[in-house]
Design an enzyme around this catalytic site. Structure first.
Site, PDB file in Angstrom:
ATOM      1  N   SER A  48       0.770  -1.204  -0.023  1.00 25.03           N
ATOM      2  CA  SER A  48       0.015  -0.127   0.001  1.00 25.03           C
ATOM      3  C   SER A  48       0.757   1.272   0.198  1.00 25.03           C
ATOM      4  O   SER A  48       0.352   2.169  -0.632  1.00 25.03           O
ATOM      5  CB  SER A  48      -0.864  -0.089   1.414  1.00 25.03           C
TER       6      SER A  48
ATOM      7  N   HIS B 174      -5.125  -3.804  -2.565  1.00 26.56           N
ATOM      8  CA  HIS B 174      -4.899  -2.671  -3.462  1.00 26.56           C
ATOM      9  C   HIS B 174      -4.663  -3.257  -5.030  1.00 26.56           C
ATOM     10  O   HIS B 174      -4.323  -2.621  -6.058  1.00 26.56           O
ATOM     11  CB  HIS B 174      -3.431  -1.928  -3.232  1.00 26.56           C
TER      12      HIS B 174
ATOM     13  N   LYS C 241     -11.751  -0.111  -1.778  1.00 29.23           N
ATOM     14  CA  LYS C 241     -10.550   0.817  -2.523  1.00 29.23           C
ATOM     15  C   LYS C 241     -11.081   0.894  -3.897  1.00 29.23           C
ATOM     16  O   LYS C 241     -12.162   1.518  -4.192  1.00 29.23           O
ATOM     17  CB  LYS C 241      -9.112   0.132  -2.309  1.00 29.23           C
TER      18      LYS C 241
HETATM   19  C1  LIG Z   1      -6.635  -0.248   3.474  1.00 21.06           C
HETATM   20  C2  LIG Z   1      -6.019  -1.869   3.854  1.00 21.06           C
HETATM   21  C3  LIG Z   1      -6.746  -2.683   5.045  1.00 21.06           C
HETATM   22  C4  LIG Z   1      -8.231  -2.127   5.639  1.00 21.06           C
HETATM   23  O1  LIG Z   1      -9.088  -1.954   4.830  1.00 21.06           O
HETATM   24  P1  LIG Z   1     -10.401  -1.203   5.278  1.00 21.06           P
HETATM   25  O2  LIG Z   1     -11.562  -1.746   4.589  1.00 21.06           O
HETATM   26  O3  LIG Z   1     -10.122   0.283   4.870  1.00 21.06           O
HETATM   27  O4  LIG Z   1     -10.624  -1.444   6.563  1.00 21.06           O
HETATM   28  C5  LIG Z   1      -6.238  -3.789   4.898  1.00 21.06           C
HETATM   29  N1  LIG Z   1      -5.253  -4.150   4.371  1.00 21.06           N
HETATM   30  C6  LIG Z   1      -4.701  -3.405   3.293  1.00 21.06           C
HETATM   31  C7  LIG Z   1      -3.428  -3.847   2.736  1.00 21.06           C
HETATM   32  C8  LIG Z   1      -5.013  -1.984   3.327  1.00 21.06           C
HETATM   33  O5  LIG Z   1      -4.370  -1.275   2.356  1.00 21.06           O
END
Ligand SMILES: *Cc1c(COP(=O)(O)O)cnc(C)c1O
Length: 382
Positions: A178, A206, A237
């Protein structure tokens, strides 16, 4: 409360104090903040689904039919047919036997990892794994080994030394990291996990919606679906909505329904959220060019920024521009904002000390002018 004040002062002194700054309105690729319209290079709305008409219509329709809340947890009466429809869709989208929806990616990682391993087990996690994965390990009581980022020799060394002392072993990675935007060597991880009788869980937060055929993710894209034990990802995302999923075998899913506490003890996601998530997967299949074009756009953008003399990293839609110290990163972000570009500085403790950076996420909704504006800014600020 003195110690809390001291904590905040320390953060302020080291330029790592975080503050909220409300956005007055947003659409994919743009926000309005303090009255200024800005190009948003900090969202994870990678393929512009957050206001896609099909997702919006699906959410509104679900509100009309079911109201705004699920009313209870899944194991009570909040378990709508819609949740099952979404899980069936995720399972087929990812090519796994079954899937389970969680209320967020954070809750998914914490709940899954703490259910899968315990005190007699060990977790081997990439050093750059997301906080939610590490929090899951902490909650589980399992022994944590962190291997150097994407360094499988180091992982093998740790497994060689440590594997035999534990009942079960879980290996954790992200398929697209990320904060660095680089990719995990999935195939080599699969080989290693087989040799050391371990399970592999990949976080595709991602990658889903961007990588692989129709955005099915990197695990699917590299033909590793059957070898990766748990494929986890989020709807929050690229899929433009909210919530998360894990795709795995029947046994794993039935086990999680019975033991993942963040699943059991939390109210089910609202019907509107589930319906728009389902629509997002349908859009991925009917508009597969979004992820593909985004990656092509990101590659050329990264090349141009690198050509201007900036140090960049990764090979995804996430383009980190490495700065070093937090102060300079903040100053550059301020300069970007003056030019109508919202680019957030990422600082310790989110990233290791001395690696503060500007993290740009290129989005399908960015116009050519938006990207040109960013290039111009990086050129002027060099
Ligand atoms: C954003 C993210 C999460 C958390 O997801 P949310 O739905 O925002 O709680 C978990 N793992 C990774 C790698 C992330 O980038």
């Amino acid at each position: 409360m003195e110690h809390l004040k001291k904590f905040l002062e320390k953060r302020r002194d080291s330029s790592t104090l975080r503050r909220l700054s409300p956005v007055e309105s947003r659409s994919p690729g743009r926000i309005v903040q303090d009255g200024d319209e800005l190009v948003d290079f900090s969202s994870n709305d990678y393929i512009g689904l957050s206001n896609h008409p099909r997702l919006v219509a699906a959410a509104m329709d679900a509100i009309g039919r079911y109201g705004v809340g699920a009313g209870a947890s899944r194991l009570m009466t909040g378990d709508l047919q819609l949740h099952h429809d979404l899980e069936a869709k995720v399972a087929s989208f990812k090519g796994k036997e079954r899937a389970l929806v969680f209320n967020s990616g954070y809750q998914a990682n914490v709940g899954i990892i703490s259910a899968l391993v315990g005190r007699r087990d060990a977790v081997f996690a990439d050093r750059l794994c997301h906080a939610s994965q590490l929090d899951g390990v902490a909650l589980s009581g399992a022994k944590l080994f962190r291997f150097r980022h994407n360094d499988l020799d180091h992982l093998q060394e740790l497994l060689q030394k440590g594997r035999s002392g534990f009942d079960h072993v879980l290996i954790l990675t992200e398929s697209v990291f990320s904060m660095d935007g680089d990719l995990a060597p999935l195939r080599a991880l699969v080989d290693l996990k087989d040799s050391y009788d371990s399970q592999l869980m990949v976080d595709e937060a991602h990658a889903t919606g961007v990588f692989g055929d129709c955005g099915r993710g990197r695990v699917h894209g590299e033909g590793l679906t059957s070898q990766v034990d748990l494929v986890m990802g989020t709807f929050s995302k690229a899929l433009g909505g909210f919530g998360a999923y894990v795709a795995a075998s029947n046994t794993v899913i039935d086990y999680l329904i019975n033991s993942a506490r963040s699943f059991i003890y939390s109210t089910a996601l609202p019907p509107s959220v589930i319906a728009s998530n389902l629509a997002a997967l349908e859009v991925c299949e009917s508009e597969p060019h979004r992820g593909r074009e985004l990656l092509a756009l990101s590659h050329s953008f990264r090349q141009v920024i690198t050509g201007l003399g900036w140090e960049t990293a990764g090979e995804s839609q996430i383009v980190p521009v490495m700065i070093g110290d937090s102060c300079s990163a903040i100053r550059l972000a301020d300069e970007m904002r003056k030019r109508g570009l919202r680019v957030l500085p990422i600082r310790p403790p989110t990233v290791p000390e001395g690696t503060a950076r500007l993290r740009l996420s290129v989005c399908y909704s960015h116009s050519e002018e938006d990207l040109t504006a960013a290039v111009r800014a990086f050129s002027e600020l060099r």
